[in-house]
Structure formats: C-alpha cells, structure tokens
Design a protein around this motif. Structure first.
Motif: not given
Length: 337
Positions: A130-135, A236-237, A277-278, A336-337
């Motif tokens: 399950t991914l978390r998608v933000f628009d 980092a959500r 937020l990523l 980047p990681l």
C-alpha cells in the motif's frame, strides 16, 4: 475503449508507448522490444515483441493507463487473449462519474501516477504494498480517486474552497451510495487559536471483510495553500507526490501579489515543501502546460532543489496537445536515498 475521449484517444498510443518504455526500464528488465502502432482488422493496436511474459510482467502491463485488452499475436494472425490482473479495487465510476469543466482525463492521471511510481527507488512496490500518494494541488480529486482505486492511501491539498466542498461532498455521497464501510471526520484545523484550514478524512474498507479485520485505507483532503502542506503532514510521509499543475489560468498558491499565475514561480516555492514531505527514494511527478513554462526551466527548478530528474528516453515521450492553448508534458524527479 468505447467511451474514450476523442482528443485524448488520438494521443493515447504514443503516450502509452512512452509509459510502456518507463515500465520496461523499471520493472520489465528491458524485455519489451520493437514497440509499434499497428492496425489489425481495422483496429489500432500497440504491438511489441517479448521472448516471454511472466505472470508478474502481465500484472504490471495490466495496469497501463489506456489498456483495453492484451493479446498474444500468433503466427497465423490470430489474437489470443491474455487475462488482465488489474489492481483496481473499487467501481470505476469513482473515476468517471464526476463531470466538470477543466477535469483532467482520468487515463492521463493514471499514466502520470504510474510513471511516477515506476520512477521511485522501489517501483515493484506498485503491486506489492500500500503506497501513500500525495497530490498537493488536488482540485476535485482525480488523482486521489485513482490512488483509492489502486487500494492506496490518498492525501491532497487544494486552496480552492469550492473544489474542497465539491469533492468532499462527492466522496461522502459515493461511499454511502456504494455502501462502502467507512467513517468520516471533518472540520476546521486550528493551532494556537489560529485557523490553518479545513480537513476531510475518510477511513474505509475496500471490502466489508477487510474493514472488519481492521485493514482500512485512508483518504485525507485539506483546504489550504499548498505551501502550508507541512502544517498538516509530517516530513517523509509520502511515497509519491503527483500533481497536474493548472495550465496558466490560476495556480495553487497565494503570494503577496495575490493568486500566482506563473507555474515556474509556483514550483520554485512549492517543490522544496513537497520534497520534504517525500520519503527518500520517492518520486515527484508533475504535468504542466509547456506554452507557459518550457521543460528546460522546469528541469532546472527540480534539479536545483536536489532532485534527480528523469529527462531522457521514454520520459521525453509524454508531450501532447490538449487544445489550442495547452501543450501538456510530464516531468518526473526522484528524491535521493
């Protein structure tokens, strides 16, 4: 597809060629070759060669944005259906029932989401978790609806209160009409007695059994300036940030001069907020009108904030005309990681 938008359908073959190229690089190991558009029996097809298609490869191909059916083309010219295994978990009228001026084509929204997920450090997550998608400029929720359709958690921010009310009202009614088990929490968001915005949050089960077992999905919508997104969500959500930038009429942020009309100035202010937020390894996918901002400058903005921009190969194949005043393109970059 019988109900395909005529204008978008004219571009769909070339767009899905680019989309297939992104999938091929990310999860198909370069096994797809000689992609072409061919007419068979008077019907246009997207054809390709592959030594073999594994069950997992078919799972990925099943979720291409404009796919209608998948066939194996035999030497005798016969078409043999390959069953699709789509991620879709809800009725498709979640995506199609809303009709309003300026709505982004749902096939294009799906393609943008797909290409962005494929550009993360873990593209296989598309079908594995399950991914978390933000628009961050979600309008009336086309991206959020597609994320829900995939069984993901969806989050959005939009500055327009009318759009916020329209989408939250639609979603509330749709969940009730479809008898989807859910709970809703809505109201103003305040901090230190100051109104920050309004929030609508629904927690739902993709099936009654999943809801009873506590396996629930979340959709959260916030009415606020996109530059204030960090007031509502922690760092980092999100796995991906996906947005269709307005096309030069009005944009999703206010500044000292009023409502911003420059997509580049909006991106310059907003990208660092969205990037924080990523999650590391996550990706940002943005579509915009190249008539009001050229690609090279958009690349500079994203790269200038430390993101790794994808700017070659299939990523150069998404440009297409929407109407006389809009030439739409996609730009994708990874944190980047």
């Amino acid at each position: 597809m019988p109900a395909a938008n005529r204008v978008y359908a004219e571009s769909s073959a070339s767009l899905m060629t680019a989309e297939l190229g992104v999938f091929n690089q990310a999860v198909l190991g370069g096994s797809i070759e000689e992609v072409a558009v061919e007419t068979i029996g008077g019907v246009p097809y997207l054809t390709f060669n592959a030594a073999e298609l594994s069950e997992q490869a078919v799972r990925y191909l099943s979720n291409l944005s404009s796919i209608f059916a998948l066939f194996r083309l035999a030497e005798d010219g016969g078409l043999y259906p390959v069953p699709l295994t789509k991620l879709d978990r809800l009725d498709d009228d979640l995506l199609t029932i809303q009709k309003y001026a300026g709505k982004t084509n749902e096939h294009f929204t799906k393609m943008l989401l797909n290409a962005t997920i494929m550009s993360t450090a873990s593209p296989e997550a598309m079908i594995e978790r399950t991914l978390r998608v933000f628009d961050p400029m979600c309008g009336r929720g086309t991206t959020l609806n597609q994320a829900l359709m995939y069984g993901y958690d969806a989050f959005g921010v939009d500055i327009d209160h009318k759009d916020f009310e329209a989408y939250s009202g639609f979603l509330r009614t749709w969940l009730q009409r479809k008898r989807v088990k859910h709970t809703i929490d809505a109201g103003p968001v305040r901090r230190d007695r100051k109104l920050l915005g309004h929030r609508f949050e629904a927690t739902l089960g993709l099936s009654r059994e999943e809801y009873k077992a506590g396996e629930k999905r979340q959709i959260t919508l916030v009415n606020a300036d996109t530059l204030a997104s960090e007031d509502f969500f922690p760092a980092a959500r999100f796995d991906v940030v996906v947005t269709d930038a307005p096309y030069g009429v009005q944009h999703g942020s206010r500044n000292a001069g009023g409502l911003s009309r420059s997509p580049l100035s909006l991106l310059e202010d907003a990208v660092p907020v969205w990037a924080r937020l990523l999650r590391p390894g996550g990706a940002i996918g943005i579509s915009w009108n190249t008539f009001v901002a050229d690609r090279e400058k958009a690349v500079e903005v994203l790269a200038g904030h430390g993101l790794e921009v994808f700017d070659d190969g299939p990523y150069r194949g998404f440009r297409h005309r929407v109407d006389q005043s809009i030439m739409r393109d996609i730009i994708i970059a990874r944190k980047p990681l």
